[in-house]
Design a protein around this motif. Structure first.
Motif, PDB file in Angstrom:
ATOM      1  N   MET A  27      -6.861   3.381 -23.515  1.00 55.08           N
ATOM      2  CA  MET A  27      -6.043   4.272 -22.723  1.00 55.08           C
ATOM      3  C   MET A  27      -4.650   4.325 -23.342  1.00 55.08           C
ATOM      4  SD  MET A  27      -4.846   3.958 -18.706  1.00 55.08           S
ATOM      5  CE  MET A  27      -6.383   3.285 -18.240  1.00 55.08           C
ATOM      6  N   ASN A  28      -4.139   5.530 -23.515  1.00 57.29           N
ATOM      7  CA  ASN A  28      -2.790   5.659 -24.059  1.00 57.29           C
ATOM      8  C   ASN A  28      -1.762   5.755 -22.921  1.00 57.29           C
ATOM      9  OD1 ASN A  28      -2.562   8.418 -23.211  1.00 57.29           O
ATOM     10  ND2 ASN A  28      -3.640   9.071 -25.052  1.00 57.29           N
ATOM     11  N   ASP A  29      -0.481   5.773 -23.277  1.00 53.57           N
ATOM     12  CA  ASP A  29       0.585   5.793 -22.270  1.00 53.57           C
ATOM     13  C   ASP A  29       0.534   7.045 -21.393  1.00 53.57           C
ATOM     14  OD1 ASP A  29       1.551   3.339 -23.043  1.00 53.57           O
ATOM     15  OD2 ASP A  29       3.192   4.143 -24.263  1.00 53.57           O
ATOM     16  N   ALA A  30       0.241   8.190 -21.972  1.00 51.01           N
ATOM     17  CA  ALA A  30       0.174   9.434 -21.190  1.00 51.01           C
ATOM     18  C   ALA A  30      -0.963   9.371 -20.175  1.00 51.01           C
ATOM     19  CB  ALA A  30       0.005  10.636 -22.116  1.00 51.01           C
ATOM     20  N   GLN A  31      -2.103   8.830 -20.583  1.00 51.10           N
ATOM     21  CA  GLN A  31      -3.233   8.701 -19.664  1.00 51.10           C
ATOM     22  C   GLN A  31      -2.907   7.722 -18.529  1.00 51.10           C
ATOM     23  OE1 GLN A  31      -6.001   7.573 -22.741  1.00 51.10           O
ATOM     24  NE2 GLN A  31      -7.132   9.509 -22.553  1.00 51.10           N
ATOM     25  N   THR A  57       0.072   7.009 -17.366  1.00 51.00           N
ATOM     26  CA  THR A  57       1.019   7.680 -16.479  1.00 51.00           C
ATOM     27  C   THR A  57       0.310   8.681 -15.578  1.00 51.00           C
ATOM     28  OG1 THR A  57       2.820   7.367 -18.054  1.00 51.00           O
ATOM     29  CG2 THR A  57       3.105   9.122 -16.427  1.00 51.00           C
ATOM     30  N   GLU A  58      -0.636   9.418 -16.121  1.00 52.89           N
ATOM     31  CA  GLU A  58      -1.428  10.375 -15.335  1.00 52.89           C
ATOM     32  C   GLU A  58      -2.185   9.679 -14.212  1.00 52.89           C
ATOM     33  OE1 GLU A  58      -4.442  13.421 -16.778  1.00 52.89           O
ATOM     34  OE2 GLU A  58      -3.073  13.281 -18.496  1.00 52.89           O
ATOM     35  N   LEU A  59      -2.824   8.563 -14.535  1.00 49.13           N
ATOM     36  CA  LEU A  59      -3.588   7.821 -13.534  1.00 49.13           C
ATOM     37  C   LEU A  59      -2.671   7.223 -12.472  1.00 49.13           C
ATOM     38  CD1 LEU A  59      -6.202   6.018 -15.809  1.00 49.13           C
ATOM     39  CD2 LEU A  59      -6.520   8.085 -14.424  1.00 49.13           C
ATOM     40  N   GLU A  60      -1.536   6.686 -12.906  1.00 50.23           N
ATOM     41  CA  GLU A  60      -0.582   6.123 -11.948  1.00 50.23           C
ATOM     42  C   GLU A  60      -0.057   7.208 -11.012  1.00 50.23           C
ATOM     43  OE1 GLU A  60       1.001   2.506 -14.825  1.00 50.23           O
ATOM     44  OE2 GLU A  60       2.213   4.314 -14.617  1.00 50.23           O
ATOM     45  N   ALA A 100      -1.592   9.973 -10.167  1.00 45.15           N
ATOM     46  CA  ALA A 100      -2.690  10.348  -9.269  1.00 45.15           C
ATOM     47  C   ALA A 100      -2.852   9.315  -8.154  1.00 45.15           C
ATOM     48  CB  ALA A 100      -3.984  10.510 -10.053  1.00 45.15           C
ATOM     49  N   ALA A 101      -2.748   8.042  -8.500  1.00 42.77           N
ATOM     50  CA  ALA A 101      -2.864   6.988  -7.489  1.00 42.77           C
ATOM     51  C   ALA A 101      -1.705   7.064  -6.499  1.00 42.77           C
ATOM     52  CB  ALA A 101      -2.909   5.610  -8.165  1.00 42.77           C
ATOM     53  N   TYR A 102      -0.500   7.338  -6.981  1.00 42.16           N
ATOM     54  CA  TYR A 102       0.667   7.502  -6.107  1.00 42.16           C
ATOM     55  C   TYR A 102       0.440   8.663  -5.139  1.00 42.16           C
ATOM     56  CZ  TYR A 102       5.268   8.909  -4.529  1.00 42.16           C
ATOM     57  OH  TYR A 102       6.336   9.281  -3.735  1.00 42.16           O
ATOM     58  N   ARG A 103      -0.012   9.798  -5.668  1.00 47.14           N
ATOM     59  CA  ARG A 103      -0.247  10.966  -4.807  1.00 47.14           C
ATOM     60  C   ARG A 103      -1.304  10.656  -3.749  1.00 47.14           C
ATOM     61  NH1 ARG A 103       0.566  13.597  -9.835  1.00 47.14           N
ATOM     62  NH2 ARG A 103      -1.677  13.682 -10.212  1.00 47.14           N
TER      63      ARG A 103
END
Length: 98
Positions: A1-5, A7-10, A12-15
């Protein structure tokens, strides 16, 4: 997993967390503080702090509205209940504040 992925997952979890808290208006902030050591207000303040750290203009009221899904005063009027003696006692025992 790269940094952009990551951040995307984090994000989504926040939302999803915010949506869950918006749906669970029966869960009071004092309950969250007593059980988890943070509440909707804490989350709002963390969101604003992240904006401040990045030089993004965001008021605390706007951050709260994003977390609560409505203006904070409206949420309090519609959903906030008086804390029970038991809830206040548990809170006074030293819940760490975020």
């Amino acid at each position: 997993m790269n940094d952009a992925q990551r951040t995307e997952l984090e994000a989504a979890a926040y939302r999803r967390l915010v949506a869950h808290l918006q749906q669970r208006t029966d869960v009071q902030n004092i309950d969250l503080m007593n059980l988890a050591g943070f509440c909707r207000n804490c989350l709002s303040k963390w969101y604003k702090a992240a904006a401040d750290e990045r030089g993004i203009e965001l008021s605390l009221d706007a951050a709260r509205e994003g977390v609560y899904g409505m203006p904070y005063d409206q949420w309090k009027a519609q959903h906030q209940k008086e804390a029970s003696a038991e809830q206040q006692a548990a809170f006074a025992k030293g819940t760490p504040h975020a």
